[in-house]
Design a protein around this motif. Structure first.
Motif, PDB file in Angstrom:
ATOM      1  N   UNK A  25       0.836  -1.201   0.000  1.00 23.77           N
ATOM      2  CA  UNK A  25       0.000   0.000   0.000  1.00 23.77           C
ATOM      3  C   UNK A  25       0.874   1.256   0.000  1.00 23.77           C
ATOM      4  N   UNK A  26       1.947   1.223   0.790  1.00 22.28           N
ATOM      5  CA  UNK A  26       2.878   2.352   0.814  1.00 22.28           C
ATOM      6  C   UNK A  26       3.437   2.594  -0.585  1.00 22.28           C
ATOM      7  N   UNK A  27       3.900   1.529  -1.232  1.00 20.65           N
ATOM      8  CA  UNK A  27       4.484   1.669  -2.566  1.00 20.65           C
ATOM      9  C   UNK A  27       3.456   2.191  -3.565  1.00 20.65           C
ATOM     10  N   UNK A  28       2.229   1.739  -3.438  1.00 22.70           N
ATOM     11  CA  UNK A  28       1.164   2.192  -4.340  1.00 22.70           C
ATOM     12  C   UNK A  28       0.942   3.698  -4.206  1.00 22.70           C
ATOM     13  N   UNK A  29       0.925   4.197  -2.970  1.00 17.55           N
ATOM     14  CA  UNK A  29       0.720   5.629  -2.746  1.00 17.55           C
ATOM     15  C   UNK A  29       1.893   6.447  -3.286  1.00 17.55           C
ATOM     16  N   UNK A  30       3.109   5.910  -3.150  1.00 20.75           N
ATOM     17  CA  UNK A  30       4.281   6.622  -3.679  1.00 20.75           C
ATOM     18  C   UNK A  30       4.210   6.697  -5.196  1.00 20.75           C
ATOM     19  N   UNK A  31       3.892   5.575  -5.830  1.00 22.87           N
ATOM     20  CA  UNK A  31       3.801   5.548  -7.293  1.00 22.87           C
ATOM     21  C   UNK A  31       2.691   6.453  -7.813  1.00 22.87           C
ATOM     22  N   UNK A  32       1.646   6.621  -7.003  1.00 22.40           N
ATOM     23  CA  UNK A  32       0.529   7.483  -7.398  1.00 22.40           C
ATOM     24  C   UNK A  32       0.830   8.961  -7.164  1.00 22.40           C
ATOM     25  N   UNK A  33       1.998   9.252  -6.584  1.00 22.51           N
ATOM     26  CA  UNK A  33       2.376  10.639  -6.340  1.00 22.51           C
ATOM     27  C   UNK A  33       1.751  11.245  -5.106  1.00 22.51           C
ATOM     28  N   UNK A  34       1.141  10.409  -4.246  1.00 22.89           N
ATOM     29  CA  UNK A  34       0.483  10.930  -3.041  1.00 22.89           C
ATOM     30  C   UNK A  34       1.468  11.226  -1.907  1.00 22.89           C
ATOM     31  N   UNK A  35       2.559  10.475  -1.863  1.00 25.82           N
ATOM     32  CA  UNK A  35       3.433  10.478  -0.686  1.00 25.82           C
ATOM     33  C   UNK A  35       4.584  11.462  -0.854  1.00 25.82           C
ATOM     34  N   UNK A  36       4.653  12.438   0.054  1.00 29.67           N
ATOM     35  CA  UNK A  36       5.728  13.426   0.025  1.00 29.67           C
ATOM     36  C   UNK A  36       6.857  13.076   0.989  1.00 29.67           C
ATOM     37  N   UNK A  37       6.553  12.236   1.985  1.00 25.01           N
ATOM     38  CA  UNK A  37       7.537  11.938   3.023  1.00 25.01           C
ATOM     39  C   UNK A  37       7.450  10.466   3.381  1.00 25.01           C
ATOM     40  N   UNK A  38       8.573   9.755   3.248  1.00 29.77           N
ATOM     41  CA  UNK A  38       8.629   8.336   3.580  1.00 29.77           C
ATOM     42  C   UNK A  38       9.727   8.103   4.610  1.00 29.77           C
ATOM     43  N   UNK A  39       9.354   7.592   5.790  1.00 32.34           N
ATOM     44  CA  UNK A  39      10.316   7.253   6.831  1.00 32.34           C
ATOM     45  C   UNK A  39      10.707   5.785   6.656  1.00 32.34           C
ATOM     46  N   UNK A  40      12.007   5.536   6.674  1.00 33.26           N
ATOM     47  CA  UNK A  40      12.506   4.179   6.440  1.00 33.26           C
ATOM     48  C   UNK A  40      13.550   3.839   7.496  1.00 33.26           C
ATOM     49  N   UNK A  41      13.432   2.646   8.077  1.00 36.20           N
ATOM     50  CA  UNK A  41      14.474   2.166   8.973  1.00 36.20           C
ATOM     51  C   UNK A  41      15.693   1.793   8.138  1.00 36.20           C
ATOM     52  N   UNK A  42      16.912   1.986   8.660  1.00 36.48           N
ATOM     53  CA  UNK A  42      18.110   1.685   7.854  1.00 36.48           C
ATOM     54  C   UNK A  42      18.170   0.244   7.379  1.00 36.48           C
TER      55      UNK A  42
END
Length: 321
Positions: A103-120
């Motif tokens: 779901x996260x990846x889908x929102x990023x690909x759709x251009x919805x996500x401006x900020x993504x927090x990722x653990x190293x």
């Protein structure tokens, strides 16, 4: 084009603040100009805004590397409060299942996500690197950047691999942020991340609104009584008791609960659901105290925290910061 933006207007629009604090505005402008940036700013100085606001103003998705699950959840919830679109901010870490990550990846690909927090640990997985190559990244922000340095007080091996970002994404600007780094650590962070002639912003650690005190010579029972007496004098005020071990957080919390103090526990040994419950209860004042390891508290956006007790003396001055 970025230089023509009135940042104060954007600050008011997105976050409701009338003015920037300290170095926030020149830090943000430097990032908007596409330059590498190093930020040393004490906890409470407003580091998070230095990447949150530019993420909303720049094209693509900003990637924030953070070792703190508590911070990720808290900041994602906060960012969603500033937007009508839930997809504006997400995190990827070990607490998510495959469906949630899709779901996260889908929102990023759709251009919805401006900020993504990722653990190293998640960032360095080849499947995630491949995915990030396929999307527009506005910038990388390495939070708690002292973790990348062997000279830092909280070195974490998984952070040592973050230098690959410059090789994989050579044209993406990078900002490194930390609340604690001496000169040697700062130089090491710049070298490890391969920052290119970064502009360095150093803020003072002087916080005149804070009072610090040290109590020593207590036996265990005396220490427990002193803590109970202190919290009793400060009923209605939110606070955090930091302990060095997971087991100590549990025993201290049980001791406080026996004395009628609404208290929760937070440490890495709990399930994601248990940690989320404690965090939400604390944020919403259903409990007044959290007994925690240092995995909790950094970046928690709670305006009425009035005291912090270190049950055990931190190992260094940097840890105390």
């Amino acid at each position: 084009m970025a230089g023509k933006i009135n940042l104060t207007d954007q600050l008011k629009k997105y976050f409701g603040f009338d003015n920037f604090k300290g170095n926030q505005e020149p830090i943000i402008q430097n990032l908007l100009d596409g330059n590498d940036t190093f930020v040393l700013m004490p906890t409470g100085g407003g580091k998070s805004l230095c990447y949150q606001l530019p993420s909303l103003l720049m094209e693509g998705t900003a990637i924030v590397i953070s070792p703190l699950i508590a911070l990720m959840k808290n900041q994602v919830d906060a960012m969603r409060n500033f937007s009508e679109e839930d997809g504006v901010a997400h995190f990827i870490n070990s607490s998510l299942n495959k469906g949630a990550i899709d779901q996260v990846r889908s929102d990023i690909l759709a251009g919805k996500t401006k900020l993504l927090y990722v653990a190293p640990e998640s960032l360095t997985k080849e499947e995630n690197v491949e995915f990030l190559r396929s999307v527009k990244i506005s910038f990388y922000a390495v939070d708690e950047a002292h973790c990348i340095s062997e000279w830092g007080h909280d070195f974490r091996p998984e952070y040592a691999r973050m230098g690959f970002l410059r090789n994989q994404f050579p044209n993406v600007p990078m900002i490194a942020l930390t609340a604690t780094a001496d000169k040697i650590t700062r130089e090491d962070i710049v070298r490890q991340l391969q920052l290119r002639q970064p502009q360095i912003f150093i803020s003072s650690f002087d916080r005149p609104n804070l009072n610090l005190s040290v109590k020593r010579g207590y036996q265990p029972k005396e220490k427990s009584k002193a803590i109970i007496d202190f919290i009793t004098r400060h009923r209605g005020e939110s606070g955090i008791v930091y302990c060095m071990s997971r087991s100590k957080t549990e025993t201290v919390a049980q001791m406080l609960q026996k004395h009628g103090i609404r208290c929760g526990v937070y440490h890495a040994g709990l399930s994601a659901r248990q940690r989320d419950e404690t965090q939400d209860d604390f944020i919403n004042d259903r409990i007044e105290v959290v007994c925690a390891t240092i995995a909790f508290g950094m970046g928690i956006d709670k305006s009425n925290v009035r005291w912090v007790i270190h049950y055990n003396l931190p190992k260094s001055i940097e840890s105390f910061y």
